[in-house]
Design an enzyme around this catalytic site. Structure first.
Site, short mmCIF file in Angstrom:
data_model
loop_
_atom_site.label_atom_id
_atom_site.label_comp_id
_atom_site.label_asym_id
_atom_site.label_seq_id
_atom_site.Cartn_x
_atom_site.Cartn_y
_atom_site.Cartn_z
N ASP A 84 0.15 -0.47 -0.73
CA ASP A 84 0.65 -1.56 -0.83
C ASP A 84 -0.33 -2.53 -1.31
O ASP A 84 -0.29 -3.55 -2.15
CB ASP A 84 1.33 -2.37 0.28
CG ASP A 84 2.65 -1.64 0.32
OD1 ASP A 84 3.36 -1.06 -0.50
OD2 ASP A 84 3.60 -1.85 1.55
N ARG A 93 6.91 -4.36 -4.14
CA ARG A 93 5.77 -5.25 -4.25
C ARG A 93 5.38 -5.70 -5.44
O ARG A 93 4.74 -6.79 -5.64
CB ARG A 93 4.68 -3.97 -3.70
CG ARG A 93 4.67 -3.56 -2.24
CD ARG A 93 4.72 -4.76 -1.21
NE ARG A 93 4.84 -4.36 -0.27
CZ ARG A 93 5.66 -4.43 1.10
NH1 ARG A 93 6.68 -5.40 0.55
NH2 ARG A 93 5.58 -4.24 2.24
N SER A 137 5.68 1.05 12.28
CA SER A 137 5.45 0.04 11.19
C SER A 137 6.76 0.27 10.01
O SER A 137 7.09 1.58 9.48
CB SER A 137 4.23 0.69 10.21
OG SER A 137 3.94 -0.08 9.14
N ASP A 184 1.30 -7.85 11.15
CA ASP A 184 0.10 -8.36 10.18
C ASP A 184 -0.18 -9.81 9.78
O ASP A 184 -1.01 -10.44 10.24
CB ASP A 184 0.16 -7.33 9.04
CG ASP A 184 -0.07 -5.96 9.48
OD1 ASP A 184 -0.76 -5.44 10.24
OD2 ASP A 184 0.89 -4.98 8.80
#
Length: 408
Positions: free
Chosen positions: A127, A98, A179, A18
């Site tokens: 996220d 995060r 992922s 990404d």
């Protein structure tokens, strides 16, 4: 948000699929702004290798690599362990990392005078919420760019197409395109064959597991590990004093070798859908198990039950990105109070994916062998229980008499 006013962007950069394509995409779609890449080191190890060269090569002006490992462990992981926080059995590996990265993104954006912060989270995931709530806590009002909510790319396959068209180097291919999220606490796997809940995870396939082995491949001989806690915090392993971070790293090795910490789960995401994933958390699983084991000795019934109840709330707050909130801080204060006497040692036997209790000791233990024994004792008068039961059952007796009187 006027794109022409966005001249400098701070990007949460991992070097994964990404964020690798986001740099050229921002250059093309936001009037060629300066891109400052920020990578938060939360223990992803080899994933940081060559990151600066890759970021610069794809268009970033510079890369910050921020070592957040100690803060991640001491300020996020250990409070969660003390709280016993699990979200549907998930030990919150990504969710805990995060907020701390989001906080650092905000701090760097302010220091750099950036016009916006960008992240690579999809519109389907949790996220995006965790990053953005942390940014709002430390840089309220700063615009946030989320390309997955803007661009025409619809899948990871199309992302790979875009990367190939823009000469962006990738470490993955179409066949190994899980992922993943990795840090010192865990590794998550999503996508590909795991999207079908009927498929068994490929635990025995070479290269699928990275932090350990399948229980089938674990040694036939058990491994014993002894952990020491002071006020709920791990301080030593097998008699050797070390930091909580080093204890986790050592437990990762021991747990991984013994097939500990695998979780295959269909979880309820914050955004409303169910998602299937596989988590590896070898050290974390052992730490939670040992800590809870010690608490069974040291906490009284009322505190333990209320703590278990609030652990769900604590986990929900972490999962939902609400770390930097008054409620989470208040719950942490409650947890810290409960941990004042959670001091002692715990021994655990690791064997082919299993954790087996092998002894626990504490000077603060509320367990009394003299009181609990089935043998003769001089401290518990069993005749006392008759009066206790009569009083405890009095409401039931009264209700029964009223029901009988009214033929109910």
């Amino acid at each position: 948000m006027n794109k022409d006013n966005i001249k400098k962007i701070v990007l949460a950069y991992s070097g994964g699929l990404d964020t690798s394509i986001i740099i050229p995409w921002l250059k093309e779609n936001y009037n060629n702004p300066e891109i400052i890449a920020v990578s938060g080191n939360v223990g992803q190890a080899d994933e940081l290798e060559g990151l600066e060269e890759k970021a610069i090569k794809t268009g970033a002006s510079k890369l910050y690599v921020e070592d957040l490992t100690d803060e991640f462990v001491n300020d996020m992981i250990i409070p969660a362990v003390k709280a016993g926080a699990k979200y549907e059995d998930y030990l919150l590996g990504t969710a805990l990392a995060r907020p701390i990265i989001g906080k650092r993104l905000a701090e760097i954006a302010i220091a750099e005078g950036a016009d916006a912060i960008c992240h690579g989270c999809t519109g389907k995931g949790n996220d995006q919420v965790r990053f953005e709530l942390a940014i709002k806590a430390y840089a309220p009002g700063l615009p946030i760019i989320a390309p997955w909510r803007e661009w025409d790319i619809k899948s990871r396959e199309e992302e790979i197409d875009y990367a190939e068209a823009h000469n962006v180097p990738l470490k993955i291919n179409r066949e190994t395109n899980y992922s993943k999220d990795k840090n010192l606490w865990h590794l998550s796997h999503e996508g590909l064959d795991l999207e079908d809940a009927g498929n068994e995870p490929l635990y025995e396939k070479e290269g699928f597991l990275e932090m350990g082995v399948s229980p089938l491949k674990a040694p036939d001989k058990p491994t014993y590990v002894e952990l020491e806690f002071v006020k709920g915090v791990p301080v030593a392993i097998d008699g050797e004093k070390m930091s909580a971070k080093d204890i986790i790293l050592k437990l990762n090795k021991l747990g991984g070798e013994n097939g500990i910490g695998l979780l295959d789960i269909v979880e309820n995401r914050l955004v409303g859908m169910k998602c299937r994933g596989v988590y590896e958390t070898p050290g974390g699983d052992i730490l939670y198990f040992a800590h809870n084991y010690l608490e069974t000795l040291c906490l009284d019934k009322m505190v333990m039950h209320k703590k278990q109840e609030l652990a769900i709330t604590f986990a929900d707050l972490v999962y939902n990105g609400q770390w930097y909130t008054p409620l989470r801080e208040a719950l942490s204060a409650f947890v810290d109070k409960t941990q004042e006497c959670v001091t002692g040692k715990v021994r655990v036997k690791l064997y082919k994916g299993n954790m087996i209790k092998a002894g626990a000791w504490s000077d603060y233990s509320l367990y009394s062998e003299e009181i609990a024994t089935f043998g003769e004792d001089n401290v518990y008068d069993q005749k006392d229980s008759a009066g206790f039961i009569n009083l405890w059952g009095l409401p039931i007796s009264v209700q029964a008499q009223v029901n009988k009187k009214n033929n109910k």
